[in-house]
Structure formats: structure tokens, C-alpha cells
Design an enzyme around this catalytic site. Structure first.
Site, PDB file in Angstrom:
ATOM      1  N   HIS A 126     -10.878   0.416   0.685  1.00 33.60           N
ATOM      2  CA  HIS A 126     -11.056  -0.829   1.441  1.00 33.60           C
ATOM      3  C   HIS A 126     -12.477  -1.381   1.362  1.00 33.60           C
ATOM      4  CE1 HIS A 126      -7.400   0.849   3.318  1.00 33.60           C
ATOM      5  NE2 HIS A 126      -7.115  -0.377   3.693  1.00 33.60           N
ATOM      6  N   GLU A 180       0.832  -1.201   0.000  1.00 35.36           N
ATOM      7  CA  GLU A 180       0.000   0.000   0.000  1.00 35.36           C
ATOM      8  C   GLU A 180       0.867   1.251   0.000  1.00 35.36           C
ATOM      9  OE1 GLU A 180      -3.446   0.323   2.541  1.00 35.36           O
ATOM     10  OE2 GLU A 180      -3.536  -1.859   2.743  1.00 35.36           O
TER      11      GLU A 180
END
Length: 288
Positions: free
Chosen positions: A173, A140
Site C-alpha cells: 500500500h 485484493e
């Protein structure tokens, strides 16, 4: 941020969401089918790596040597990390968790939370949970700090770019809510508000990680290390979702305090000077 390069934030985030969501939802579908469930993590891992893969693709196809050199330097140069910041970003999350546990006591939670958890709060197929926590933090930040944040910073002030990034990071997410046995899936089925809290908690974390990254000369290593500590801190102790809701408030206070105290990061002097000059010119009489 490389001044002579034209960043493409809209293209980057559009492709990141499109590709990541495609793989995440495919993985979610497979996670509910016993005969195919062994393969769902392959799709999840590709979705996880998408921000980095797209960042690398946009950087290395840009034809800008300075952009490539800057990315490589922030990726491998450990000397970018300021040793004075290490105690802060190593201890911030553990101390925030302890503070949240203590603050949760009036809400009926127990001090028994200050003990090692019996196991992880979710499962991840054939990939060990600890490894996934590390991979999530690493890939990420390779993407978010490799290209994404700089692309926003090229168009907005640091504070505005940070807030936009944090919201987008939170929304990224979303598909995990539909992946069987994922952390997000588990808390959604405990209580919808726990899932809401998860998404809200990412926003102050985004602010804090941005601050740590900038204070360490945009070191991807520093951002990934702090991100991993965050992931680990949520799993080491037997903290409840009520306490994690309290933790969101604690982290929000920390984030606001950082913005107020360290104005040099979020309100750099050169930007203030430029805005003041522009404002002065705007109010000058037309004949001057």
C-alpha cells in the site's frame, strides 16, 4: 495448496510489487495535474487488479488442472463457507470499532463518534468510494488468496507464511501515500504517525483474514466479504484517527487470541508430528 505444483512466491511478489508500484506511482503523478487528473484512477485500478491478474496468469499458465480447479472452486463455491463462522466475521469489525471508541474516551475522544459519518474520508475521482471499497476487497483477495498466500505456505509454516504475507500486504500500500486525496495521503498530511498506524494495522488484519479464509476451506468469497466489511467499518462511523490507533491495538489482541485459541489452524497436528519425528531422528546415535 496443490502439493504436486511448484509455487513461485519470489517471482509472484516481485512482479506484483513491480507492476502495481509502476501503475500506482503513475496514478500518483497524474493525480496532481489538473488536466490529467481525470485519468489517474484508471492507473490506480490497474494497480489494484495486479495481484489478481498475476495470480490468474500464473495459475492458468501452469498447466496444472488441479491448480486451476482448486482456484475456480474457491472463487465461486459458496458452500465452502462454514455458516458457524458467519456471525464472527460479520460482527468482528463493527464490534471492534465500538470497543475502540469506548477505549478512546480516556484519550479525550468523544462518544459522538458513534454516529454515521457525514461522508467518506477520502475521494476517488470518477469511481464512487463505496464501489472502490468493494473492488479493493474483491480484487485484493482474488490475488492474495488465489495464489500469493498458498505460494508462501508451500515454503513456510502457516503462521510464518501469515506473518510474511501480512508485512508484504502492508508494504504493497506504500505508493498510496503519494496519491492526492487518497485515504493514505490524507492521514499522512494530518499526522505522520496516523500513516504509520495504517500500515501497522494491516498486519493483525492479515492474520485475521488468513484465519477466516482457512476456517472456510480457503474460500475467496469469505475473505473478500470480511475484507469489504473491514473497509466499510472504517468509513461508516465518525471515528477519529486516535480511535483507529486504539483499534490497531484491539485487532492485535484479537489476532493473538485467535492464534492462541485456534492452534489447529496455525499449528496443524501433522506439521507438529513431522517436526517431532525429524527432531527425534536428529538426536538418535549414528549407529542406530
Amino acid at each position: 495448496m496443490i502439493q504436486e505444483y511448484t509455487y513461485k512466491p519470489v517471482q509472484y511478489f516481485f512482479l506484483t510489487f513491480l507492476v502495481s508500484f509502476a501503475f500506482y506511482f503513475a496514478g500518483a503523478y497524474l493525480s496532481f495535474h489538473e488536466t490529467l487528473s481525470d485519468y489517474y484512477m484508471l492507473f490506480m485500478l490497474i494497480g489494484l487488479m495486479t495481484p489478481f491478474l498475476l495470480s490468474a496468469g500464473m495459475i492458468f499458465t501452469a498447466g496444472n488442472a488441479n491448480l486451476i480447479q482448486d482456484f475456480a472452486n474457491r472463487l465461486v463455491n459458496i458452500k465452502l463457507i462454514d455458516p458457524k463462522t458467519l456471525p464472527f466475521f460479520i460482527l468482528l469489525m463493527p464490534l471492534s470499532v465500538i470497543a475502540s471508541i469506548l477505549l478512546s474516551l480516556p484519550f479525550g475522544e468523544s462518544l459522538d463518534q458513534i454516529q454515521l459519518a457525514e461522508g467518506f474520508s477520502f475521494s476517488t475521482g470518477f469511481v464512487p468510494v463505496l464501489l472502490l471499497l468493494f473492488l479493493a476487497a474483491t480484487f485484493e483477495e482474488l490475488g492474495w488468496r488465489g495464489y500469493a498466500f498458498d505460494s508462501l505456505q508451500s515454503r513456510y509454516s502457516i503462521l510464518t507464511a501469515t506473518l510474511i504475507f501480512s508485512v508484504l500486504w502492508s508494504l504493497w500500500h506504500f505508493p498510496l501515500l503519494f496519491v492526492k486525496d487518497s485515504y493514505q495521503y490524507e492521514i499522512l498530511h494530518q499526522n505522520t504517525w496516523f500513516a504509520v498506524n495504517f500500515f501497522v494495522s494491516i498486519i493483525p488484519l492479515g492474520i485475521i483474514i488468513t484465519w477466516i479464509c482457512i476456517r472456510n476451506r480457503k474460500s475467496v468469497i469469505a475473505a473478500a466479504l470480511f475484507h469489504f466489511i473491514v473497509n466499510l467499518s472504517q468509513e461508516v462511523l465518525a471515528i477519529t484517527q486516535i480511535t483507529k490507533s486504539v483499534e490497531t491495538l484491539v485487532l492485535s489482541v484479537v489476532a493473538v487470541a485467535i492464534i492462541i485459541i485456534d492452534k489447529e489452524v496455525f499449528f496443524p497436528r501433522d506439521l507438529i508430528t513431522e517436526e517431532a519425528t525429524a527432531s527425534a531422528k536428529a538426536i538418535q546415535p549414528g549407529w542406530q
